[in-house]
Design a protein around this motif. Structure first.
Motif, mmCIF file in Angstrom:
data_model
loop_
_atom_site.group_PDB
_atom_site.id
_atom_site.type_symbol
_atom_site.label_atom_id
_atom_site.label_comp_id
_atom_site.label_asym_id
_atom_site.label_seq_id
_atom_site.Cartn_x
_atom_site.Cartn_y
_atom_site.Cartn_z
ATOM 1 N N CYS A 71 0.848 -1.199 0.000
ATOM 2 C CA CYS A 71 0.000 0.000 0.000
ATOM 3 C C CYS A 71 0.882 1.248 0.000
ATOM 4 O O CYS A 71 2.106 1.147 0.128
ATOM 5 N N ALA A 72 0.231 2.396 -0.105
ATOM 6 C CA ALA A 72 0.984 3.656 -0.091
ATOM 7 C C ALA A 72 1.674 3.861 1.253
ATOM 8 O O ALA A 72 2.795 4.388 1.319
ATOM 9 N N THR A 73 1.025 3.454 2.323
ATOM 10 C CA THR A 73 1.629 3.614 3.650
ATOM 11 C C THR A 73 2.962 2.862 3.704
ATOM 12 O O THR A 73 3.972 3.381 4.193
ATOM 13 N N HIS A 99 -0.111 13.287 4.581
ATOM 14 C CA HIS A 99 -1.004 12.224 5.084
ATOM 15 C C HIS A 99 -0.353 11.593 6.320
ATOM 16 O O HIS A 99 0.882 11.580 6.436
ATOM 17 N N ALA A 101 0.364 8.749 6.766
ATOM 18 C CA ALA A 101 1.334 7.742 6.296
ATOM 19 C C ALA A 101 2.734 8.326 6.146
ATOM 20 O O ALA A 101 3.698 7.577 5.966
ATOM 21 N N MET A 146 4.394 15.713 -0.327
ATOM 22 C CA MET A 146 3.391 15.040 -1.160
ATOM 23 C C MET A 146 3.174 15.774 -2.476
ATOM 24 O O MET A 146 3.315 16.994 -2.544
ATOM 25 N N ASN A 150 -4.628 15.012 -0.249
ATOM 26 C CA ASN A 150 -5.835 14.190 -0.283
ATOM 27 C C ASN A 150 -7.104 14.937 0.123
ATOM 28 O O ASN A 150 -8.190 14.640 -0.355
ATOM 29 N N ASP A 175 4.968 11.637 -2.138
ATOM 30 C CA ASP A 175 3.833 10.736 -1.984
ATOM 31 C C ASP A 175 2.828 11.117 -3.071
ATOM 32 O O ASP A 175 2.162 12.154 -2.978
ATOM 33 N N ALA A 177 0.239 9.248 -3.953
ATOM 34 C CA ALA A 177 -0.922 8.357 -3.807
ATOM 35 C C ALA A 177 -2.175 8.979 -4.427
ATOM 36 O O ALA A 177 -2.987 8.285 -5.030
ATOM 37 N N GLN A 178 -2.344 10.294 -4.278
ATOM 38 C CA GLN A 178 -3.561 10.933 -4.801
ATOM 39 C C GLN A 178 -3.390 11.480 -6.206
ATOM 40 O O GLN A 178 -4.375 11.726 -6.897
ATOM 41 N N HIS A 200 -5.402 1.385 -4.724
ATOM 42 C CA HIS A 200 -6.857 1.569 -4.605
ATOM 43 C C HIS A 200 -7.324 2.989 -4.850
ATOM 44 O O HIS A 200 -8.522 3.278 -4.785
ATOM 45 N N LYS A 201 -6.378 3.889 -5.158
ATOM 46 C CA LYS A 201 -6.796 5.239 -5.559
ATOM 47 C C LYS A 201 -6.884 5.328 -7.076
ATOM 48 O O LYS A 201 -7.296 6.346 -7.616
HETATM 49 N N1 PLP Z 1 -0.905 9.091 1.077
HETATM 50 C C1 PLP Z 1 -1.973 9.791 0.678
HETATM 51 C C2 PLP Z 1 -1.786 11.154 0.093
HETATM 52 C C3 PLP Z 1 -3.251 9.254 0.820
HETATM 53 O O1 PLP Z 1 -4.313 9.966 0.436
HETATM 54 C C4 PLP Z 1 -3.393 7.971 1.393
HETATM 55 C C5 PLP Z 1 -4.736 7.401 1.602
HETATM 56 O O2 PLP Z 1 -5.717 8.091 1.690
HETATM 57 C C6 PLP Z 1 -2.242 7.276 1.789
HETATM 58 C C7 PLP Z 1 -1.012 7.866 1.608
HETATM 59 C C8 PLP Z 1 -2.320 5.941 2.434
HETATM 60 O O3 PLP Z 1 -2.833 4.994 1.552
HETATM 61 P P1 PLP Z 1 -3.051 3.487 2.068
HETATM 62 O O4 PLP Z 1 -4.012 3.592 3.218
HETATM 63 O O5 PLP Z 1 -3.597 2.801 0.898
HETATM 64 O O6 PLP Z 1 -1.742 2.979 2.506
#
Ligand code: PLP
Length: 379
Positions: A71-73, A99, A101, A146, A150, A175, A177-178, A200-201
């Motif tokens: 996952c992103a975390t 985030h 994370a 980032m 998000n 990061d 992820a978004q 999953h994003k």
């Molecule tokens: N980084 C960002 C910017 C996010 O929006 C999210 C999840 O919302 C994450 C990291 C963490 O993603 P995950 O819960 O899939 O590890």
């Protein structure tokens, strides 16, 4: 309403049907361990490598610069802790609106005698490049900022920050992820050393992520085991989710323009729809000209966002910008860092559209929001 309107694509996305089809094939027929040397194993190993190529193509990287994670975390943890294990230096620069994370990794580092600079942001959620320059110390080992936020969608000046990082020979992680699949996230244009992707994003399942690690950047593993993913992410590969992420990235690249337009048009239609309704008072918390095409952080004056969310909860799925405790409201650290007034933050919801959002859904959402907000604003 039988099928509530989903406007929370930043929380997660459904699995694309083409992705699901690909996953099914592997669920039904291909279960070989990619480390096995016979044909079944070689089949899944090849499939993983094709997925690696699709992920790399989306961000303009080389396939051997992609590490699959859960996952992103996990990608963020590996990037930050992995760099710090490999480099001398006890100082990290990040932003106040990351985030959890990233923020929670930084807090953990503080307990390990690292020093962290949390860069402030302006009213639109952007960091200031002069602050980056000023924060750099002789022992700065990493900058992690980032790509896009998000909650409010704000896009950070990553390319410009990368120039500063490079000038001082500091590793730079973002990061994404978004942002990946919503806006261009080209590692070469961004100039980053490490970049996080979340499955999953972008219409892949939950439980899969990736880390881009630029060739030549030295990091150490933070988990111990066998040699999968160059030993940086040991453990038998999650083949099904990896091929799903690959397929999702292939589709994201193929349909990028169409999806971008859908997100942008639905976002703007929603805002224009609300603007056209007399009696609805609202403010947008971010600068829409420098924001993800799908994200609206919107504050309805004099409205409690939790009350609003619960009143529309059977009809529209959105999220709020504050946490409600027994007798107080705690606004999100992102809105706090943006210096958003408590009253505005308390009335803030996040609406995030996606590739399946239709004009009809937007129009219905506008009607429901208008009716409910007016009721609350005239109370
Ligand atoms: N980084 C960002 C910017 C996010 O929006 C999210 C999840 O919302 C994450 C990291 C963490 O993603 P995950 O819960 O899939 O590890």
């Amino acid at each position: 309403m039988e099928n509530p309107i989903y406007l929370d694509y930043n929380a997660t996305t459904p699995i694309d049907s083409e992705v699901a089809q690909e996953m099914n094939l592997f669920i039904k027929s291909h279960f070989g361990n990619p480390s096995s040397s016979y044909a079944m194993g070689r089949f899944t190993k090849d499939a993983i490598n094709l997925a690696r190529k699709h992920v790399a193509d989306l961000i303009n990287a080389n396939p051997d610069e992609i590490i699959f994670t859960s996952c992103a975390t996990e990608s963020n943890n590996l990037a930050i802790l992995g760099v710090l294990k490999a480099q001398p230096g006890k100082h990290v620069i990040t932003s106040a609106i990351e985030h959890p994370a990233v923020i929670e990794v930084c807090k953990h580092l503080e307990s390990q005698d690292y020093k962290i600079t949390y860069l402030p942001v302006d009213r639109t959620g952007r960091i200031n490049l002069q602050d980056v320059e000023k924060a750099i110390r002789p022992d700065t080992a990493l900058i992690t900022i980032m790509h896009a936020n998000n909650e409010v969608g704000t896009i950070q000046p990553i390319t410009e920050t990368a120039v500063i990082a490079k000038k001082h020979n500091i590793n730079f992680h973002t990061d994404a992820a978004q942002s990946a699949a919503k806006i261009e996230a080209d590692v070469s244009k961004l100039g980053v050393d490490l970049l996080t992707i979340a499955g999953h994003k972008l219409y892949a399942p939950k439980g899969i992520g990736a880390l881009y690690l630029k060739k030549g950047i030295n990091i150490k593993n933070i988990m111990y085991g066998a040699s999968q993913e160059k030993g940086l992410r040991p453990g038998t590969e999650n083949v099904i989710n990896i091929i799903a992420l690959g397929k999702a990235c292939e589709i994201a690249k193929r349909d990028f323009d169409r999806n971008y337009q859908t997100m942008l048009l639905s976002r703007d239609r929603l805002i224009d729809g609300l603007k056209s309704k007399p009696g609805v008072e609202f403010e947008i918390n971010s600068d829409l000209s420098n924001s993800l095409p799908n994200t609206i952080s919107i504050a309805f004056n004099g409205v409690d966002a939790h009350t609003l969310a619960s009143l529309i909860g059977n009809e529209i799925y959105i999220s709020t910008g504050s946490a409600c405790h027994a007798d107080s409201i705690e606004i999100s650290p992102v809105l706090k860092a943006m210096d958003i007034d408590l009253k505005i933050a308390a009335g803030t919801i996040r609406i995030s559209t996606g590739r399946y959002t239709t004009s009809d859904e937007v129009d219905i959402a506008v009607e429901i929001l208008t009716k409910t907000v007016i009721k609350l604003q005239t109370k």
